[in-house]
Design an enzyme around this catalytic site. Structure first.
Site, mmCIF file in Angstrom:
data_model
loop_
_atom_site.group_PDB
_atom_site.id
_atom_site.type_symbol
_atom_site.label_atom_id
_atom_site.label_comp_id
_atom_site.label_asym_id
_atom_site.label_seq_id
_atom_site.Cartn_x
_atom_site.Cartn_y
_atom_site.Cartn_z
ATOM 1 N N HIS A 1 -5.619 21.002 2.032
ATOM 2 C CA HIS A 1 -4.975 21.183 0.729
ATOM 3 C C HIS A 1 -5.528 20.128 -0.223
ATOM 4 C CE1 HIS A 1 -2.561 18.395 3.124
ATOM 5 N NE2 HIS A 1 -2.161 17.832 2.008
ATOM 6 N N HIS B 1 4.645 15.656 3.273
ATOM 7 C CA HIS B 1 3.586 16.601 3.605
ATOM 8 C C HIS B 1 2.542 15.843 4.426
ATOM 9 C CE1 HIS B 1 1.141 14.955 0.266
ATOM 10 N NE2 HIS B 1 2.299 14.847 -0.345
#
Length: 377
Positions: free
Chosen positions: A62, A299
């Site tokens: 990501h 995350h």
């Protein structure tokens, strides 16, 4: 939380390197309108900052915070690389889950995915799956046995109760609310007298109306008596498979080893640890609570910083999201830490047992205060 569709999954892909694999994932996100073309630069830069490899053959590439403005709408693309991609030293990824998110809305899906992927057998199945439909079913847990429901939703402490019927009704109601039992179960456990296990701990169940395995726990704020016997806590068990047996064994072992008072006196997080984990520490445990201030919670990047901090110490360290399920996780496992679904403002409880426990908790607190690699909020 958004759902994963078959169109988001690309089985049987191939790439010669990690960068090539990331570019394929980024191109798919861009083609679907999730990101602008520049988002790929953030995905590549992220790998230079910290690896997005979770373990069990899974990576979640990501972008960086600097390229978050390149996200047009939240989305996920899954690429399966059956031949494996070298993702780092000793790390081989067979599935890359590319994530584009401008806020924390992806954490629910990420939590679901990491929960499924923490099973080694599932990871092997993902490597060998032959279709997008099979991959989706595995990723969403549709081919998994439903896990035992025993968490903050089924536990209630400090109940204002002076009779067993109150505890029986509360437990039956919670099991019905989570879809674990039907009305036959509710009727049976309210009307039948529970079994006294000793030390104020009681147990009841039903042979009928078990839909999925779950356990509800109610503990009275003040112990009372029933037929001259002490009542402090009631466990009500819905048994659709063998999963509750392990919980009952832990309760039995605590009673046999004269440690039942831990169940009667523990707070919610410790109680869940005692019931759900064979590694729950019983003695000489230090604990501390910290609030996560990171804008997008735990995350991969801040999770990695946290896990690396834990790994600096020899003590056994667990982490519990007090605002999540309440179940403890191994602080050394990135996959299990990310699976806690920690969002901004959530409270984490750390327990540490070992000679450097005090130093470990201080270092963890300092790392969280410093923003876990993303700067203090």
């Amino acid at each position: 939380m958004f759902q994963l569709s078959v169109q988001d999954i690309h089985p049987g892909a191939s790439a010669g390197s990690k960068d090539e694999a990331i570019r394929q994932v980024a191109a798919a996100l861009a083609q679907a309108g999730n990101v602008a073309d520049g988002y790929v630069n953030g995905m590549l830069a992220r790998e230079l900052q910290t690896s997005t490899y979770l373990g069990n053959g899974i990576a979640i590439p990501h972008g960086t915070t600097d390229t978050r403005d390149q996200v047009l709408k939240t989305g996920v693309k899954v690429f399966q690389f059956p031949q494996g991609i070298a993702w780092g030293e000793g790390q081989t990824a067979y599935v890359a889950i590319g994530i584009a998110a401008s806020s924390d809305e992806h954490l629910g899906l990420l939590r679901q995915l990491t929960h499924v992927l923490s099973d080694d057998d599932v990871a092997e199945q993902l490597k060998n799956a032959s279709s997008a439909e099979e991959l989706r079913a595995l990723l969403m847990g549709e081919k998994q046995q439903a896990s035992l429901k025993l968490d903050n939703d089924t536990v209630q402490l400090d109940v204002a109760a002076a009779d067993l019927t109150t505890l029986q009704a509360l437990n039956a109601g919670r099991l019905k609310a989570v879809g674990a039992v039907d009305s036959r179960f509710v009727s049976n456990v309210i009307n039948d007298t529970p079994l006294n296990l000793g030390h104020g701990i009681w147990l009841n169940d039903s042979a009928e109306g078990n839909l999925t395995s779950a356990i509800a726990v109610s503990r009275s704020a003040t112990p009372f008596e029933f037929d001259g016997q002490s009542v402090a806590m009631l466990l009500t068990v819905a048994m659709a498979d063998s999963q509750p047996v392990n919980v009952l064994k832990r309760v039995s072992d605590l009673i046999i080893n004269q440690k039942a008072d831990r169940l009667v006196k523990a707070d919610g997080a410790t109680l869940l640890a005692l019931l759900t984990s064979d590694d729950a520490p019983l003695d000489d445990v230090l604990s501390a609570e910290f609030v996560v201030r990171n804008e997008h919670g735990l995350h991969a990047r801040p999770g990695t910083v946290l896990v690396n901090t834990v790994k600096q110490f020899n003590s056994e360290i667990t982490v519990t999201n007090l605002d999540g399920s309440g179940k403890p996780a191994n602080g050394r496992s990135l996959m299990k830490v990310v699976a806690l679904g920690v969002k901004q403002g959530h409270r984490l409880r750390f327990t540490a047992q070992g000679e450097d426990a005090e130093q470990a908790l201080k270092a963890i607190g300092d790392a969280i205060a410093a923003g876990l690699g993303e700067g203090a909020a």
